[in-house]
Design an enzyme around this catalytic site. Structure first.
Site, PDB file in Angstrom:
ATOM      1  N   ASN A  98      -2.956   2.432  -1.492  1.00 28.87           N
ATOM      2  CA  ASN A  98      -3.187   3.491  -0.506  1.00 28.87           C
ATOM      3  C   ASN A  98      -2.599   3.150   0.849  1.00 28.87           C
ATOM      4  O   ASN A  98      -3.205   3.365   1.897  1.00 28.87           O
ATOM      5  CB  ASN A  98      -4.689   3.753  -0.363  1.00 28.87           C
ATOM      6  N   CYS A  99      -1.387   2.631   0.825  1.00 23.99           N
ATOM      7  CA  CYS A  99      -0.711   2.170   2.031  1.00 23.99           C
ATOM      8  C   CYS A  99       0.544   3.013   2.256  1.00 23.99           C
ATOM      9  O   CYS A  99       1.125   3.535   1.302  1.00 23.99           O
ATOM     10  CB  CYS A  99      -0.333   0.691   1.856  1.00 23.99           C
TER      11      CYS A  99
END
Length: 197
Positions: free
Chosen positions: A72-73
């Site tokens: 989730n970057c």
């Protein structure tokens, strides 16, 4: 399946990378003095996300790329670039990803979910380590990252990852040659040149 947030981050990845290239996430370090390790890299092992052990001595004679990752970057799109690199250079370069929740909790998933996400969304076929700690702030730091971030072990580098997708390059003899910050793409010219040296 990718969440809406993950799809948005994937779309924004090229913009985020360019914006961050000149900050700390664009850090590039190299072993200019050709310092040799004080402790052998090939003594390192890691537990993969499928529970099997990987002994790094099996990669002796190959270059190795160690990358700390998260699902989730803003840099998660690099999974596609790493897979492309793996497909092009797999006989010369071993890539091992180390999922971590160290940076703003961007990897909350468990090992099974991480493997599924990487395979379904990016077709990842290179090894994924068991999720763990990559920062130096705790005793739980992965042993490989203890070696990568300690000049008393690797000979010169004390630099911990700046964020998700920090990249460490090990040469064919087990010497740490480079660190590339998260905003440096694995397909950038400078990065590819470092792999050729």
């Amino acid at each position: 399946m990718a969440s809406f947030k993950q799809k948005t981050l994937r779309f924004l990845y090229p913009i985020l990378r360019k914006m961050a290239k000149f900050g700390k996430n664009g850090t590039v370090l190299n072993n200019e003095q050709k310092a040799t390790p004080k402790e052998p890299f090939y003594a390192q092992q890691v537990t993969l996300n499928n529970g099997k052990n990987l002994d790094f001595s099996t990669f002796s004679g190959k270059k190795i790329l160690i990358v700390n990752t998260a699902s989730n970057c803003g840099y998660t799109g690099q999974y596609a670039e790493l897979q492309s690199l793996h497909e092009k250079l797999g006989d010369k370069l071993a890539i091992v990803a180390f999922p971590s929740n160290d940076f703003r909790e961007q990897e909350k998933a468990d090992d099974k979910e991480i493997a599924s996400f990487c395979q379904l969304n990016y077709g990842v076929t290179f090894p994924l380590a068991e999720k763990g700690v990559v920062l130096k702030t705790t005793e739980q730091q992965q042993p490989v990252f203890q070696w990568l971030t300690n000049s008393e072990a690797n000979g010169w580098c004390d630099h911990a990852p700046d964020w998700n997708f920090g990249k460490y390059v090990i040469d064919k003899k087990g010497m740490l040659t480079h660190y590339f910050g998260p905003s440096v793409s694995p397909l950038d010219k400078d990065f590819l040149e470092a792999l050729e040296k």
